[in-house]
Design an enzyme around this catalytic site. Sequence first.
Site, PDB file in Angstrom:
ATOM      1  N   THR A 222       0.854  -1.190   0.000  1.00 11.04           N
ATOM      2  CA  THR A 222       0.000   0.000   0.000  1.00 11.04           C
ATOM      3  C   THR A 222       0.890   1.241   0.000  1.00 11.04           C
ATOM      4  O   THR A 222       1.960   1.240   0.613  1.00 11.04           O
ATOM      5  CB  THR A 222      -0.874  -0.008   1.270  1.00 11.04           C
ATOM      6  OG1 THR A 222      -1.681  -1.183   1.243  1.00 11.04           O
ATOM      7  CG2 THR A 222      -1.782   1.214   1.339  1.00 11.04           C
TER       8      THR A 222
ATOM      9  N   SER B 173       2.254   5.023  -2.265  1.00 12.28           N
ATOM     10  CA  SER B 173       2.536   5.518  -3.608  1.00 12.28           C
ATOM     11  C   SER B 173       3.531   4.628  -4.360  1.00 12.28           C
ATOM     12  O   SER B 173       3.404   4.438  -5.572  1.00 12.28           O
ATOM     13  CB  SER B 173       3.052   6.961  -3.543  1.00 12.28           C
ATOM     14  OG  SER B 173       4.156   7.050  -2.673  1.00 12.28           O
TER      15      SER B 173
ATOM     16  N   ASP C 167       8.558   3.294   5.082  1.00  9.33           N
ATOM     17  CA  ASP C 167       8.784   4.682   5.520  1.00  9.33           C
ATOM     18  C   ASP C 167      10.244   4.917   5.902  1.00  9.33           C
ATOM     19  O   ASP C 167      10.759   6.013   5.706  1.00  9.33           O
ATOM     20  CB  ASP C 167       7.858   5.013   6.698  1.00  9.33           C
ATOM     21  CG  ASP C 167       6.408   4.921   6.276  1.00  9.33           C
ATOM     22  OD1 ASP C 167       6.026   5.675   5.358  1.00  9.33           O
ATOM     23  OD2 ASP C 167       5.682   4.067   6.797  1.00  9.33           O
TER      24      ASP C 167
ATOM     25  N   LYS D 225       7.132   0.771   8.822  1.00  8.64           N
ATOM     26  CA  LYS D 225       6.056   0.876   7.846  1.00  8.64           C
ATOM     27  C   LYS D 225       4.783   1.338   8.564  1.00  8.64           C
ATOM     28  O   LYS D 225       4.726   1.349   9.776  1.00  8.64           O
ATOM     29  CB  LYS D 225       5.804  -0.488   7.181  1.00  8.64           C
ATOM     30  CG  LYS D 225       6.910  -0.875   6.231  1.00  8.64           C
ATOM     31  CD  LYS D 225       6.627  -2.145   5.446  1.00  8.64           C
ATOM     32  CE  LYS D 225       5.258  -2.231   4.841  1.00  8.64           C
ATOM     33  NZ  LYS D 225       4.904  -1.091   3.972  1.00  8.64           N
TER      34      LYS D 225
ATOM     35  N   GLY E 260       2.926   4.254   7.457  1.00  7.01           N
ATOM     36  CA  GLY E 260       2.561   5.650   7.193  1.00  7.01           C
ATOM     37  C   GLY E 260       1.179   5.758   6.559  1.00  7.01           C
ATOM     38  O   GLY E 260       0.464   6.741   6.755  1.00  7.01           O
ATOM     39  N   GLY E 261       0.796   4.724   5.822  1.00 10.27           N
ATOM     40  CA  GLY E 261      -0.514   4.711   5.184  1.00 10.27           C
ATOM     41  C   GLY E 261      -1.546   3.934   5.988  1.00 10.27           C
ATOM     42  O   GLY E 261      -2.642   3.633   5.489  1.00 10.27           O
TER      43      GLY E 261
ATOM     44  N   GLU F 256      -0.364  -5.437   5.916  1.00 11.88           N
ATOM     45  CA  GLU F 256       0.932  -5.535   5.227  1.00 11.88           C
ATOM     46  C   GLU F 256       1.815  -6.588   5.895  1.00 11.88           C
ATOM     47  O   GLU F 256       2.452  -7.394   5.215  1.00 11.88           O
ATOM     48  CB  GLU F 256       1.639  -4.173   5.255  1.00 11.88           C
ATOM     49  CG  GLU F 256       0.961  -3.145   4.360  1.00 11.88           C
ATOM     50  CD  GLU F 256       1.536  -1.751   4.486  1.00 11.88           C
ATOM     51  OE1 GLU F 256       1.309  -0.954   3.564  1.00 11.88           O
ATOM     52  OE2 GLU F 256       2.200  -1.438   5.484  1.00 11.88           O
TER      53      GLU F 256
HETATM   54  C1  5RP Z   1       1.616   2.047   4.159  1.00  6.93           C
HETATM   55  C2  5RP Z   1       3.086   1.848   4.144  1.00  6.93           C
HETATM   56  C3  5RP Z   1       3.832   2.381   2.964  1.00  6.93           C
HETATM   57  O1  5RP Z   1       4.589   1.356   2.413  1.00  6.93           O
HETATM   58  C4  5RP Z   1       4.738   3.490   3.437  1.00  6.93           C
HETATM   59  O2  5RP Z   1       3.980   4.468   4.130  1.00  6.93           O
HETATM   60  C5  5RP Z   1       5.490   4.148   2.266  1.00  6.93           C
HETATM   61  O3  5RP Z   1       4.587   4.845   1.479  1.00  6.93           O
HETATM   62  P1  5RP Z   1       5.016   5.528   0.110  1.00  6.93           P
HETATM   63  O4  5RP Z   1       5.362   4.433  -0.839  1.00  6.93           O
HETATM   64  O5  5RP Z   1       3.790   6.318  -0.307  1.00  6.93           O
HETATM   65  O6  5RP Z   1       6.194   6.428   0.378  1.00  6.93           O
HETATM   66  O7  5RP Z   1       3.684   1.268   5.018  1.00  6.93           O
HETATM   67  O8  5RP Z   1       1.040   1.609   5.367  1.00  6.93           O
END
Ligand code: 5RP
Length: 221
Positions: free
Chosen positions: A32, A34, A88, A98, A100-101, A107
């Site tokens: 999950t 970008s 992250d 990890k 951030g989303g 995950e």
């Molecule tokens: C989501 C995550 C993502 O992998 C992490 O936040 C990185 O995000 P991005 O690819 O948008 O930089 O752990 O829960």
Amino acid sequence: MNSEYLKETAAIAALKFIEPQLESTTIIGVGTGSTASFFIAALSEIKQKFNAAVSSSEASTEQLKKLDINVVDLSVGRKVQFYIDGADEVAPDNSLIKGGGAALTREKIVATSAEQFICIVDDSKLVNKLGKFPLPVEVIPMARGLVAEHLVKLGGLPEFREGTLTDNGNAILDVYDLDLSSPDRMEEEINNIVGVVCNGLFAATRPDKVIIGGKSGLTIR
Ligand code: 5RP
């Protein structure tokens, strides 16, 4: 060269790595965020070469379905060959932060189920030690206060992520200032707090490979 471009190069490199290994029965786990989203977009180009995807979030499921990629449920005993996801923070020993989303729990479930976990990042995610990025912890909503108290005892400063409900209906505490020099130990310690569903340290489950998109090209470690 911006970080979005570097994320995309890492995502495409992961696709090129798994492509020769795909079979009609292969199940691919997708993360999950970008960077994972670039991977999903690339995956749609070769969707006839594998069986199905297992998704780590509602957002990724939606993207997969829009691209007409078959999505299956992990709970019916699927065998996942590859799991590809962003991060992250990535430490020199490939332990990760990890979440951030807010998708950390699913995950970690899919990453742990997979035969190979491949992490894809741009080089801004590389750190000498974990912890500048606050550690996401998914908690049962009614245990929020209790868990926060324990996290303070562990030396952290938890902050409630306002307006965020995970796909599992839970809350997120983002924890600053924890000493993450022994990430395996801290991962286990936080998991032992009653009311914690999962935390964003990926130390027990580390990627088998990290593909890093950088200004001077790709690095794999
Ligand atoms: C989501 C995550 C993502 O992998 C992490 O936040 C990185 O995000 P991005 O690819 O948008 O930089 O752990 O829960």
